[in-house]
Write a protein that holds these residues in place. Structure first.
Motif, mmCIF file in Angstrom:
data_model
loop_
_atom_site.group_PDB
_atom_site.id
_atom_site.type_symbol
_atom_site.label_atom_id
_atom_site.label_comp_id
_atom_site.label_asym_id
_atom_site.label_seq_id
_atom_site.Cartn_x
_atom_site.Cartn_y
_atom_site.Cartn_z
ATOM 1 N N PHE A 33 -4.158 17.494 -40.411
ATOM 2 C CA PHE A 33 -3.418 17.468 -39.141
ATOM 3 C C PHE A 33 -3.567 16.083 -38.498
ATOM 4 O O PHE A 33 -4.242 15.905 -37.491
ATOM 5 C CB PHE A 33 -3.927 18.559 -38.209
ATOM 6 N N THR A 34 -2.919 15.119 -39.106
ATOM 7 C CA THR A 34 -3.030 13.741 -38.586
ATOM 8 C C THR A 34 -1.916 13.465 -37.586
ATOM 9 O O THR A 34 -0.854 14.096 -37.615
ATOM 10 C CB THR A 34 -2.914 12.709 -39.726
ATOM 11 N N LEU A 35 -2.189 12.519 -36.723
ATOM 12 C CA LEU A 35 -1.191 12.123 -35.733
ATOM 13 C C LEU A 35 0.055 11.561 -36.417
ATOM 14 O O LEU A 35 1.190 11.839 -36.009
ATOM 15 C CB LEU A 35 -1.787 11.082 -34.774
ATOM 16 N N ASP A 36 -0.179 10.799 -37.455
ATOM 17 C CA ASP A 36 0.922 10.180 -38.184
ATOM 18 C C ASP A 36 1.882 11.230 -38.757
ATOM 19 O O ASP A 36 3.090 11.170 -38.557
ATOM 20 C CB ASP A 36 0.342 9.316 -39.313
ATOM 21 N N TRP A 37 1.302 12.197 -39.439
ATOM 22 C CA TRP A 37 2.098 13.285 -40.017
ATOM 23 C C TRP A 37 2.828 14.046 -38.916
ATOM 24 O O TRP A 37 4.027 14.311 -39.014
ATOM 25 C CB TRP A 37 1.177 14.233 -40.793
ATOM 26 N N ARG A 49 -0.384 20.803 -20.433
ATOM 27 C CA ARG A 49 -1.339 19.690 -20.418
ATOM 28 C C ARG A 49 -0.707 18.396 -20.903
ATOM 29 O O ARG A 49 -1.039 17.317 -20.432
ATOM 30 C CB ARG A 49 -2.529 20.008 -21.327
ATOM 31 N N ALA A 50 0.209 18.547 -21.866
ATOM 32 C CA ALA A 50 0.851 17.348 -22.425
ATOM 33 C C ALA A 50 1.993 16.854 -21.541
ATOM 34 O O ALA A 50 2.524 15.763 -21.754
ATOM 35 C CB ALA A 50 1.355 17.636 -23.834
ATOM 36 N N LYS A 65 4.449 8.321 -27.973
ATOM 37 C CA LYS A 65 3.360 8.399 -26.995
ATOM 38 C C LYS A 65 3.109 9.856 -26.582
ATOM 39 O O LYS A 65 1.961 10.308 -26.475
ATOM 40 C CB LYS A 65 3.722 7.556 -25.761
ATOM 41 N N GLU A 66 4.207 10.578 -26.363
ATOM 42 C CA GLU A 66 4.080 11.994 -26.003
ATOM 43 C C GLU A 66 3.548 12.808 -27.174
ATOM 44 O O GLU A 66 2.773 13.751 -26.992
ATOM 45 C CB GLU A 66 5.444 12.547 -25.574
ATOM 46 N N ALA A 67 3.988 12.445 -28.369
ATOM 47 C CA ALA A 67 3.525 13.151 -29.569
ATOM 48 C C ALA A 67 2.008 13.022 -29.698
ATOM 49 O O ALA A 67 1.318 13.973 -30.078
ATOM 50 C CB ALA A 67 4.220 12.601 -30.811
ATOM 51 N N LYS A 68 1.517 11.845 -29.360
ATOM 52 C CA LYS A 68 0.072 11.615 -29.432
ATOM 53 C C LYS A 68 -0.673 12.528 -28.462
ATOM 54 O O LYS A 68 -1.678 13.139 -28.801
ATOM 55 C CB LYS A 68 -0.230 10.149 -29.115
#
Length: 277
Positions: A146-150, A186-187, A201-204
DNA sequence: AATTTAGCCTGCGCGC
DNA sequence: TGCGCGCAGGCTAAAT
């Protein structure tokens, strides 16, 4: 209802208790929810076996047995897997009418399910991952996969509403309706936003909050909504910390907004229209 | 192929 | 007060 934090809490509650225990009896008041084989064959196969441990995959509990079979439980909406200390007989009326199956011996496990959305399978351990319900599952949010990139790349590919996507068990597992609402709050993301309109940025932020909300909920033993109880029959306390779920008309905790409720994918969806764009 | 909808269940809360 | 309708929702299967 049991989502990842609730299922994880049950797993942790049962793990030290059931390992090495022998199954001596199987009692079934709701035999229809045994899937994949007849209840009588199920009982016959399970009886006499020994529990090796308990694991969680998504919202499923996997209980490998010494024989080489694995018990798979899904708690549905209102399922509970309780360890009992007192061996009082099950009755078909009153409080225990909802008790569906009891696996007992050196341990008593009561699978109780009010709304009967739960499911139990017995499959060869080697074939657990081939089981169609398990096979189609997506990424564990606490795994390295579950990486940020993916995550960011997947969002960019999809135009479905973000809330539906993060609840999609073929995408990321474990997030159900309660936590989807809380994560998006929260996001600061509106639940109906198309996934591909979400900025990196939001995805992060979203990626982080999925992990963070689930972690927090586990720390609090989950949310006791819809009769959820842990392996001891105790309630989780995370429900008190919900910021939007089931808070329609109540004030937002961050701004002067009021929590709204809409329907997305036929599910109650709660958000703050001021905080979530 | 991707996305949406219906149906499974039962108890409870709301509106009349 | 009492009753019945609709909602709650994880997941699969069927439909679009």
């Amino acid at each position: 209802m049991p989502e990842l934090p609730e299922v994880e809490t049950i797993k942790r509650g049962l793990a030290p208790f059931i390992k090495g225990k022998k199954i001596l009896e199987v009692e079934m008041l709701r035999p229809k929810l045994i899937k994949g084989m007849s209840p009588s064959i199920f009982a016959k196969k399970v009886k006499g076996d020994t529990i090796l441990g308990i694991e969680r995959r998504a919202k499923y509990l996997l209980v490998p047995l010494k024989s080489g079979n694995t018990l798979i439980f899904h708690l549905g909406m209102t399922g509970a897997l309780l360890k009992s200390v007192h061996k009082k007989p099950l009755s078909k009326t009153g409080e225990e009418a909802q008790k569906y199956i009891r696996i007992s011996g050196n341990v008593i496990l009561d699978f109780s399910d009010l709304r009967l959305f739960g499911k139990i399978w017995l499959v060869p351990s080697k074939k657990v991952l081939e089981q169609k319900e398990i096979k189609k599952l997506g990424v564990e949010p606490f795994s390295k996969a579950f990486t940020l990139d993916w995550f960011t790349k997947e969002l960019a590919k999809r135009k479905t509403k973000i809330k539906l996507l993060i609840m999609d068990q073929a995408f990321v597992v474990g997030v159900g309706n309660i936590y989807a609402n809380e994560v998006l709050y929260r996001a600061g993301i509106h639940p109906a936003r198309p996934a591909n309109k979400i900025t990196p940025k939001e995805a992060k932020k979203l990626h982080h909050e999925i992990i963070d909300v689930l972690s927090d909920a586990i720390k609090h033993g989950g949310s006791s909504v819809d009769n959820y109880v842990d392996a001891e029959g105790g309630e989780g306390t995370y429900g008190k910390l919900h910021k939007v779920y089931d808070r329609k008309g109540e004030p937002c905790t961050k701004c002067r907004g009021v929590v709204q409720k809409i329907s997305l994918g036929q599910r109650g969806t709660y958000f703050c229209p001021k905080c979530q764009k």
